[in-house]
Design a protein around this motif. Structure first.
Motif, PDB file in Angstrom:
ATOM      1  N   PRO A   1      -3.218 -14.058   0.326  1.00  0.00           N
ATOM      2  CA  PRO A   1      -2.002 -13.275   0.569  1.00  0.00           C
ATOM      3  C   PRO A   1      -2.279 -11.925   1.225  1.00  0.00           C
ATOM      4  N   ALA A   2      -3.410 -11.316   0.852  1.00  0.00           N
ATOM      5  CA  ALA A   2      -3.746 -10.022   1.458  1.00  0.00           C
ATOM      6  C   ALA A   2      -4.091 -10.177   2.929  1.00  0.00           C
ATOM      7  N   LEU A   3      -4.798 -11.247   3.273  1.00  0.00           N
ATOM      8  CA  LEU A   3      -5.089 -11.510   4.692  1.00  0.00           C
ATOM      9  C   LEU A   3      -3.800 -11.650   5.496  1.00  0.00           C
ATOM     10  N   ASN A   4      -2.789 -12.253   4.876  1.00  0.00           N
ATOM     11  CA  ASN A   4      -1.504 -12.430   5.551  1.00  0.00           C
ATOM     12  C   ASN A   4      -0.530 -11.292   5.276  1.00  0.00           C
ATOM     13  N   ALA A   5      -1.005 -10.245   4.581  1.00  0.00           N
ATOM     14  CA  ALA A   5      -0.187  -9.055   4.282  1.00  0.00           C
ATOM     15  C   ALA A   5       1.056  -9.414   3.484  1.00  0.00           C
ATOM     16  N   ALA A   6       0.956 -10.398   2.614  1.00  0.00           N
ATOM     17  CA  ALA A   6       2.099 -10.802   1.798  1.00  0.00           C
ATOM     18  C   ALA A   6       1.961 -10.236   0.396  1.00  0.00           C
ATOM     19  N   GLY A   7       3.110  -9.991  -0.240  1.00  0.00           N
ATOM     20  CA  GLY A   7       3.119  -9.596  -1.639  1.00  0.00           C
ATOM     21  C   GLY A   7       2.639  -8.182  -1.896  1.00  0.00           C
ATOM     22  N   ALA A   8       2.545  -7.341  -0.876  1.00  0.00           N
ATOM     23  CA  ALA A   8       2.091  -5.973  -1.072  1.00  0.00           C
ATOM     24  C   ALA A   8       3.286  -5.040  -1.229  1.00  0.00           C
ATOM     25  N   ASP A   9       3.055  -3.874  -1.840  1.00  0.00           N
ATOM     26  CA  ASP A   9       4.132  -2.892  -1.898  1.00  0.00           C
ATOM     27  C   ASP A   9       4.389  -2.345  -0.498  1.00  0.00           C
ATOM     28  N   GLU A  10       5.498  -1.622  -0.319  1.00  0.00           N
ATOM     29  CA  GLU A  10       5.920  -1.231   1.026  1.00  0.00           C
ATOM     30  C   GLU A  10       4.888  -0.360   1.732  1.00  0.00           C
ATOM     31  N   ARG A  11       4.280   0.577   1.004  1.00  0.00           N
ATOM     32  CA  ARG A  11       3.283   1.448   1.642  1.00  0.00           C
ATOM     33  C   ARG A  11       2.075   0.631   2.079  1.00  0.00           C
ATOM     34  N   ARG A  12       1.640  -0.260   1.165  1.00  0.00           N
ATOM     35  CA  ARG A  12       0.471  -1.066   1.506  1.00  0.00           C
ATOM     36  C   ARG A  12       0.802  -2.043   2.634  1.00  0.00           C
ATOM     37  N   LYS A  13       2.045  -2.534   2.645  1.00  0.00           N
ATOM     38  CA  LYS A  13       2.455  -3.402   3.748  1.00  0.00           C
ATOM     39  C   LYS A  13       2.355  -2.668   5.070  1.00  0.00           C
ATOM     40  N   ARG A  14       2.797  -1.410   5.081  1.00  0.00           N
ATOM     41  CA  ARG A  14       2.712  -0.629   6.327  1.00  0.00           C
ATOM     42  C   ARG A  14       1.259  -0.447   6.737  1.00  0.00           C
ATOM     43  N   ASP A  15       0.411  -0.105   5.754  1.00  0.00           N
ATOM     44  CA  ASP A  15      -1.006   0.094   6.063  1.00  0.00           C
ATOM     45  C   ASP A  15      -1.633  -1.208   6.556  1.00  0.00           C
ATOM     46  N   LEU A  16      -1.347  -2.306   5.831  1.00  0.00           N
ATOM     47  CA  LEU A  16      -1.888  -3.588   6.236  1.00  0.00           C
ATOM     48  C   LEU A  16      -1.304  -4.036   7.568  1.00  0.00           C
ATOM     49  N   GLY A  17      -0.018  -3.715   7.766  1.00  0.00           N
ATOM     50  CA  GLY A  17       0.609  -4.078   9.039  1.00  0.00           C
ATOM     51  C   GLY A  17      -0.092  -3.425  10.206  1.00  0.00           C
ATOM     52  N   SER A  18      -0.470  -2.152  10.036  1.00  0.00           N
ATOM     53  CA  SER A  18      -1.188  -1.453  11.097  1.00  0.00           C
ATOM     54  C   SER A  18      -2.547  -2.089  11.327  1.00  0.00           C
ATOM     55  N   VAL A  19      -3.221  -2.435  10.229  1.00  0.00           N
ATOM     56  CA  VAL A  19      -4.525  -3.078  10.340  1.00  0.00           C
ATOM     57  C   VAL A  19      -4.384  -4.434  11.037  1.00  0.00           C
ATOM     58  N   LEU A  20      -3.342  -5.195  10.641  1.00  0.00           N
ATOM     59  CA  LEU A  20      -3.150  -6.511  11.241  1.00  0.00           C
ATOM     60  C   LEU A  20      -2.826  -6.408  12.723  1.00  0.00           C
ATOM     61  N   GLN A  21      -2.041  -5.398  13.091  1.00  0.00           N
ATOM     62  CA  GLN A  21      -1.748  -5.205  14.514  1.00  0.00           C
ATOM     63  C   GLN A  21      -3.027  -4.949  15.291  1.00  0.00           C
ATOM     64  N   GLU A  22      -3.901  -4.124  14.715  1.00  0.00           N
ATOM     65  CA  GLU A  22      -5.180  -3.855  15.366  1.00  0.00           C
ATOM     66  C   GLU A  22      -6.003  -5.143  15.461  1.00  0.00           C
ATOM     67  N   ARG A  23      -5.984  -5.933  14.395  1.00  0.00           N
ATOM     68  CA  ARG A  23      -6.729  -7.182  14.405  1.00  0.00           C
ATOM     69  C   ARG A  23      -6.161  -8.152  15.430  1.00  0.00           C
ATOM     70  N   GLU A  24      -4.820  -8.219  15.496  1.00  0.00           N
ATOM     71  CA  GLU A  24      -4.183  -9.109  16.462  1.00  0.00           C
ATOM     72  C   GLU A  24      -4.526  -8.697  17.884  1.00  0.00           C
ATOM     73  N   SER A  25      -4.548  -7.395  18.112  1.00  0.00           N
ATOM     74  CA  SER A  25      -4.926  -6.895  19.429  1.00  0.00           C
ATOM     75  C   SER A  25      -6.368  -7.269  19.750  1.00  0.00           C
ATOM     76  N   GLU A  26      -7.229  -7.142  18.753  1.00  0.00           N
ATOM     77  CA  GLU A  26      -8.634  -7.489  18.956  1.00  0.00           C
ATOM     78  C   GLU A  26      -8.789  -8.989  19.166  1.00  0.00           C
ATOM     79  N   MET A  27      -8.042  -9.785  18.387  1.00  0.00           N
ATOM     80  CA  MET A  27      -8.107 -11.238  18.538  1.00  0.00           C
ATOM     81  C   MET A  27      -7.624 -11.647  19.928  1.00  0.00           C
ATOM     82  N   TRP A  28      -6.581 -10.984  20.426  1.00  0.00           N
ATOM     83  CA  TRP A  28      -6.083 -11.269  21.776  1.00  0.00           C
ATOM     84  C   TRP A  28      -7.167 -11.001  22.806  1.00  0.00           C
ATOM     85  N   LYS A  29      -7.858  -9.892  22.661  1.00  0.00           N
ATOM     86  CA  LYS A  29      -8.920  -9.565  23.606  1.00  0.00           C
ATOM     87  C   LYS A  29     -10.060 -10.577  23.545  1.00  0.00           C
TER      88      LYS A  29
END
Length: 627
Positions: free
Chosen positions: A474-502
């Motif tokens: 669930p943490a890898l998929n950013a599910a089930g986190a509180d709102e602050r942690r979701k935002r933090d994880l969301g930023s991390v996931l966006q960076e990861r998605e950008s890196e995966m795209w590259k």
């Protein structure tokens, strides 16, 4: 892929059936047959809605073929829509070239890259072979005017070297790699960096039009050592680039393995426009696997033509003369996305089933069938009881290939002859490890490679408390986190998605597109009416309707980036193995250290779980469960 006459009706769609001459059924298994003229498709395929619009300059476009040179070989829709093969395509091109001569117009053939990685014809080579080397011999036979390099030509240096030494010379200056180099030895045994292909090409069409072409790769970072990808932004600053575009042609043909939307084509387009404000520009992109079109301005068009030999792109333009008083007016363009099958080909080439096949096309088809025999691609693992899809069925569900892989196949295949088989575990992989749907009927070596081609190894961390291990997915998929942690994880996931795209991961962009097309075209309603076959339905940013054939949209469900096996029914303090593919090891360790702080886990805590690689999982399971 050569099969006995008795198996043809099981393994191949009706659109691909062949007549077998001069041999009776009683000895049909004793030797290989020469496959003769194919029957008109008996599966009901939808005809194109209207003839193509021809212009003064016309282009047939392919991209992201990934080894799908024998077409799509199952009977469940939408597969029959794409049941043509490279031999059919070669015949189509030959007929269209003749039509162009009769119409006294130009017709070009262009490809935007990614010949490697995808089916048994590219990836099923015996030990000691090179990915796509044999299959590419047939692509060489087509009269391409421009081919551009793709990122899948760069994951392994040996593949890039093979392209540089064996494929590029045969294209005689038509294979372009404007921002991609390979490191080789010169005559004095010194290492030098040289373009894999040419930086650009200038040529004159049959009708005397001057063309300047580039072959650009997006900002890819997953290339192997001794290959180099220059950023697009830096490429347009190079002296060679300025010199290449200095002279005004009749048309700039900008080809490349880069999506026509949401990427760096504007950097190339603007650099050309800064020098030539009115010159027609045609962009032919790729990589994101979607059908897409836009017009950067009134004198340009950008087209992207799908993936996997499912779509053939068509672009036409009435350019006018540079001396015409209306030379600065908007250009009349058209574009079309063709389903890749014989019904489409025969309709647009104005041929019948009896007149369509050319000798060159038949030889290519037979050569590919022979290659399938050489690679033993019809080696049968089992009979799939139903269709399993990546995103057309929800995850998790009985129709999901992701569910099949991680809940059924992986737990069986990875614990075969494994000393840790009796230790409870949670298994995790990325959903992108599954590359294509599984269809009911025969499941053979080619299907195994097409569905799950990557050779990832499975690693594990032992003795994790179940309460910790079950938090990782669930943490890898950013599910089930509180709102602050979701935002933090969301930023991390966006960076990861950008890196995966590259690094070359395109599934997310393709899935987003499928979902958008389904919503915009009332997919559920059209599928329920059952008066249309399933297939691609496209909205893009160009005028008019782009799809050549009318379909009901493919269903599309959200799928997570990561998938996991069922959680064992144990107490949270029970110790389990956490099993995962090496491709996600860095991300998984980072998440594991976020969900608990009792131990800081590093690479030294990771060990090999099994010798079974990810591309073998489905075959082992099919032998067990589908026989």
């Amino acid at each position: 892929m050569h099969l006995s006459a008795a198996l043809l009706s099981v393994a191949l769609p009706l659109a691909l059936r062949v007549t077998v001459n001069a041999c009776s059924d009683e000895h049909a298994h004793d030797h290989n047959h020469a496959h003769q003229k194919r029957l008109f498709p008996q599966t009901q395929l939808t005809k194109p809605t209207r003839p193509l619009e021809w212009g003064e300059l016309n282009i047939i476009h392919t991209t992201d073929t990934h080894g799908w040179l024998l077409g799509h070989q199952h009977a469940s829709f939408p597969e029959p829509n794409y049941s043509g093969d490279l031999g059919d395509f070669a015949s189509f091109v030959q007929h269209m070239k003749q039509l162009a001569i009769e119409k006294d117009v130009d017709l070009l053939l262009v490809d935007s890259g990614d010949l490697h990685d995808g089916t048994g014809l590219s990836d099923g080579f015996p030990a000691g072979g090179i990915d796509a080397h044999d299959a590419n011999q047939f692509i060489k036979q087509l009269p391409y005017d421009i081919m551009a390099i793709g990122n899948h030509e760069l994951y392994d240096y040996i593949n890039t070297w093979d392209m540089y030494t064996n494929f590029v010379p045969a294209l005689d200056g038509k294979y372009l790699s404007s921002n991609v180099n390979i490191t080789v030895f010169d005559a004095n045994n010194n290492t030098i960096d040289v373009p894999v292909g040419n930086r650009f090409r200038k040529f004159t069409t049959r009708k005397g039009r001057k063309i300047t072409s580039l072959g650009v790769l997006y900002d890819f970072t997953g290339n192997d050592v001794n290959t180099t990808v220059q950023s697009v932004a830096d490429m347009v600053k190079e002296q060679w680039f300025a010199e290449a575009i200095a002279e005004e042609p009749d048309v700039f043909l900008l080809v490349g393995h880069m999506p026509v939307s949401r990427d760096n084509w504007p950097a190339v387009f603007n650099a050309v426009r800064a020098v030539h404000a009115e010159t027609p520009i045609i962009i032919l992109g790729g990589h994101s696997h979607i059908r897409d079109c836009n017009q950067p301005d009134g004198r340009s068009m950008a087209l992207e033509s799908g993936r996997y030999m499912e779509t053939i792109g068509w672009l036409s333009a009435n350019l006018g003369s540079s001396s015409d008083v209306n030379a600065k007016n908007n250009i009349s363009f058209s574009r079309r996305y063709l389903d890749q099958n014989r019904v489409t080909y025969e309709y647009h080439s104005q041929q019948s089933n009896n007149s369509f096949d050319t000798r060159e096309g038949q030889n290519i088809t037979q050569g590919l069938l022979d290659l399938g025999v050489k690679y033993d691609l019809s080696m049968l693992f089992g009979i799939a009881p139903q269709d399993f899809t990546i995103s057309r069925d929800p995850y998790p569900s009985n129709g999901s290939s992701l569910t099949l892989f991680i809940n059924e196949a992986a737990p069986y295949s990875l614990t075969l002859n494994n000393t840790r088989a009796n230790i409870s575990n949670i298994m995790i992989t990325n959903s992108g490890s599954q590359r294509f749907d599984i269809y009911s009927g025969t499941f053979d070596k080619n299907d195994q490679i097409s569905a799950s081609p990557f050779t990832d190894a499975f690693m594990f961390i032992k003795d994790l408390p179940l309460g910790v291990a079950q938090e990782v997915l669930p943490a890898l998929n950013a599910a089930g986190a509180d709102e602050r942690r979701k935002r933090d994880l969301g930023s991390v996931l966006q960076e990861r998605e950008s890196e995966m795209w590259k690094r070359g991961y395109v599934n997310m962009r393709y899935m987003e597109w499928l979902d958008e097309m389904d919503r915009r075209h009332n997919g559920a309603v059209k599928r329920a009416s059952q008066n249309l076959t399933l297939g691609y339905v496209t909205s893009d940013s160009c005028p008019g309707v782009g799809d050549d054939t009318i379909h009901a949209p493919l269903a599309s469900f959200d799928i997570p980036d990561f998938i996991g096996s069922d959680t064992p029914s144990l107490s949270n303090d029970s110790l389990v193995d956490l099993v995962f593919v090496d491709f996600i090891q860095e991300q998984l360790l980072e998440i594991l250290n976020e969900v608990q702080n009792a131990t800081t886990y590093t690479d030294s805590d990771v060990a090999s779980y099994t010798d079974v690689l990810s591309n073998a999982v489905l075959g082992l399971y099919a032998q067990h469960a589908w026989n």
